[in-house]
Design a protein around this motif. Sequence first.
Motif, short mmCIF file in Angstrom:
data_model
loop_
_atom_site.label_atom_id
_atom_site.label_comp_id
_atom_site.label_asym_id
_atom_site.label_seq_id
_atom_site.Cartn_x
_atom_site.Cartn_y
_atom_site.Cartn_z
N ARG A 226 -18.58 36.50 69.03
CA ARG A 226 -18.32 37.70 69.83
C ARG A 226 -19.23 37.74 71.06
O ARG A 226 -18.79 38.01 72.17
CB ARG A 226 -18.59 38.95 68.99
CG ARG A 226 -17.71 39.18 67.78
CD ARG A 226 -18.07 40.55 67.24
NE ARG A 226 -17.36 40.95 66.03
CZ ARG A 226 -17.12 42.22 65.71
NH1 ARG A 226 -17.53 43.19 66.52
NH2 ARG A 226 -16.49 42.53 64.59
N ASP B 274 -19.31 49.00 63.28
CA ASP B 274 -17.96 49.01 63.83
C ASP B 274 -17.09 50.13 63.28
O ASP B 274 -16.64 51.01 64.01
CB ASP B 274 -17.29 47.65 63.56
CG ASP B 274 -18.05 46.48 64.16
OD1 ASP B 274 -19.25 46.32 63.85
OD2 ASP B 274 -17.45 45.71 64.93
N ASP B 275 -16.81 50.09 61.99
CA ASP B 275 -15.87 51.05 61.42
C ASP B 275 -16.40 52.48 61.42
O ASP B 275 -15.61 53.42 61.63
CB ASP B 275 -15.46 50.63 60.02
CG ASP B 275 -14.49 49.43 60.05
OD1 ASP B 275 -13.85 49.23 61.11
OD2 ASP B 275 -14.38 48.73 59.05
N GLN C 3 -10.14 49.14 68.33
CA GLN C 3 -11.39 48.62 67.80
C GLN C 3 -12.46 48.66 68.89
O GLN C 3 -12.21 48.32 70.06
CB GLN C 3 -11.23 47.18 67.32
CG GLN C 3 -10.27 47.00 66.15
CD GLN C 3 -10.88 47.45 64.83
OE1 GLN C 3 -11.64 46.71 64.20
NE2 GLN C 3 -10.53 48.65 64.39
N SER C 4 -13.66 49.07 68.50
CA SER C 4 -14.79 49.08 69.44
C SER C 4 -15.45 47.71 69.42
O SER C 4 -15.82 47.21 68.36
CB SER C 4 -15.79 50.17 69.03
OG SER C 4 -16.75 50.35 70.04
N LEU C 5 -15.58 47.09 70.61
CA LEU C 5 -16.05 45.71 70.69
C LEU C 5 -17.41 45.53 71.35
O LEU C 5 -18.03 44.47 71.20
CB LEU C 5 -15.02 44.85 71.44
CG LEU C 5 -13.62 44.75 70.82
CD1 LEU C 5 -12.77 43.77 71.61
CD2 LEU C 5 -13.69 44.33 69.36
N LYS D 2 -18.03 42.46 61.07
CA LYS D 2 -18.39 43.84 61.38
C LYS D 2 -19.71 44.19 60.71
O LYS D 2 -19.96 43.83 59.56
CB LYS D 2 -17.30 44.80 60.89
CG LYS D 2 -16.02 44.77 61.72
CD LYS D 2 -15.00 45.77 61.20
CE LYS D 2 -13.78 45.84 62.11
NZ LYS D 2 -12.78 46.81 61.62
N HIS E 247 -12.84 38.89 62.70
CA HIS E 247 -13.26 40.18 63.24
C HIS E 247 -13.69 41.13 62.13
O HIS E 247 -14.70 41.82 62.25
CB HIS E 247 -12.12 40.80 64.06
CG HIS E 247 -12.50 42.08 64.72
ND1 HIS E 247 -13.40 42.14 65.75
CD2 HIS E 247 -12.14 43.37 64.45
CE1 HIS E 247 -13.56 43.41 66.12
NE2 HIS E 247 -12.81 44.17 65.34
N ARG F 63 -21.70 36.54 63.89
CA ARG F 63 -21.27 37.44 64.97
C ARG F 63 -21.43 36.80 66.35
O ARG F 63 -20.97 37.34 67.35
CB ARG F 63 -22.05 38.75 64.87
CG ARG F 63 -21.39 39.96 65.55
CD ARG F 63 -22.11 41.23 65.14
NE ARG F 63 -21.80 42.38 65.96
CZ ARG F 63 -20.98 43.36 65.63
NH1 ARG F 63 -20.35 43.33 64.46
NH2 ARG F 63 -20.78 44.39 66.43
N HIS G 209 -15.23 54.05 64.51
CA HIS G 209 -13.82 54.43 64.45
C HIS G 209 -13.63 55.68 63.60
O HIS G 209 -12.83 56.57 63.94
CB HIS G 209 -12.99 53.27 63.88
CG HIS G 209 -13.27 51.96 64.53
ND1 HIS G 209 -13.29 50.76 63.84
CD2 HIS G 209 -13.59 51.64 65.82
CE1 HIS G 209 -13.57 49.78 64.66
NE2 HIS G 209 -13.76 50.27 65.86
#
Length: 551
Positions: free
Chosen positions: A191, A512-513, A527-529, A24, A20, A188, A516
Amino acid sequence: MSTQTLPDPAAALAVVRDYHQRTKHRFSAYAHGPGTLDWDAQPAPFRHFDGAAQIALPRLAALAPGSALHAALQRPFAALDEPQPPQPADLASIGALLQLSLGLSAWKRYGPDRWAVRANPSSGNLHPSEAYLLVGGIAGLADGLYHYRPESHALELRASHATTGGGPRLAVLLTSVMWREAWKYGERAFRYCQLDSGHAAGALRYAAAALGWALTEQSQVGSATLALLAGSDRLSEFSAGKRAESEVEEAEILLAVGLSGAPPAPLAVAELQALAASAQWHGVASPIDRQPLCSWPLIGAVAVASRSEDGAVPPATALAPPLPRAPGEAAQPLQPLILGRRSAQRFDHRHHIPLAQFTALLARLQPAAGAPWDVFAGNPRAALLLFVSHVEGLVPGLYLLPRSEAQLAALRPLLAERFRLWPIPGIESLLQLSALEPLALARTARALHCHQELASSACFAVGMLCEFDAALAAGPAAYRALQRECGLIGQALYLEAEVHGLRGTGIGCFFDDPVHELLGLSGTAWQSLYHFTVGRALDDARIETAPAYAD
């Protein structure tokens, strides 16, 4: 995509967490993917089994207007929330189930390029999901396992099972050809395959509800048993070509159909294993890509690490009744609305939606008894972060829609230092985090979504913020379940957008981060998925549309 197993749950969880983090997207670099694509050498979008007997399924266009099945599919979309007499299980109803969920909905052409659009959406329109039907006691079909061919709307007899007697039985098993996604998206891709499984499960649940049937995941059936049942562990029947990883299918989920309209009885693992072990298998899989140019071993590693074991039947999740719809809402007939779903490619940045329409759409995203939320077991893990740009009567900015009281209690202290969390009068559960000047909001939304204009021109964008650490405490297989829940939310957004004359599109590419960090969140508790956008679509008049099937 090996068949090996990891005996140590702690090591498996470490693989999942490492995957994961490694996959990202960051402002400094995107997740590892192919540097170039040869579109003329794209993986095969359809698979078949050479040597397997085929059975053509009736198509929806051929339904007699006076038949009960035709009438059921012409009911208003709002009628999905109401109890319906179940349709009998036969070739016509099974054909309707599959065409409404996994079948083709149109062919598109632009210049020399021609491609299919399906009822279920997919990342990059690459469609890694393959569907198999586990059939027993249904007239016109011998007991066995059937592979669905969406391009011809037909079933292939993949395995013959001994007849056990009893009433009709039906289940759907989904697998992923992960190479279809990996070819374009690299590491990725795992996912996206899980998101696609969630979308496909949601599409099947909506279609089952249209027929008066229930549909429930059989999460007590572990990955090895699923592979045994699907025959995806029979590697000699999947042509390897240059690399085996481009050909194999990863067993994902088994969904039992409640043909009486009530939730189906749980399927016994031992009986499924015995059924597969005594099966007579037919056919050899057609190749997906004989000359893959890349290899992504990380995908195989996380697939192995996140597989589930056979276990006990989980307790049923208590869900509240669905909220009543406003008069006239979702009055469109079921069949054309479901098959008319499309992914938007561009949005009209000038279009604003009424507040009442926005409120009605949000209400359908809360977990409730019935389609689609009862397809998966477990409590909701995803809260929704909303980038609201063009909603009449709502200040542009960031908003939060918790999907349970527990989510709100967990998020409130984490967000309170940065945001005031103002409640919105008349909209239960929606909280305003901060107001943003429209240009600043547009820049923020576009930047966080890999600089895509879709995110800033939509009426609103959605980030699915998941209880990551809490979910993974149950084991590494929960990583798949989190992604699938997000895919299910995406499927609901697609159809609810259509209800209101809008269009949606899923966005798998976001940073991703930085998402957040925008909220002041650190660590991996949340966590945003998956992200999604909704607005008024601008269609490209140069693209030609043709019917899905030549009826």
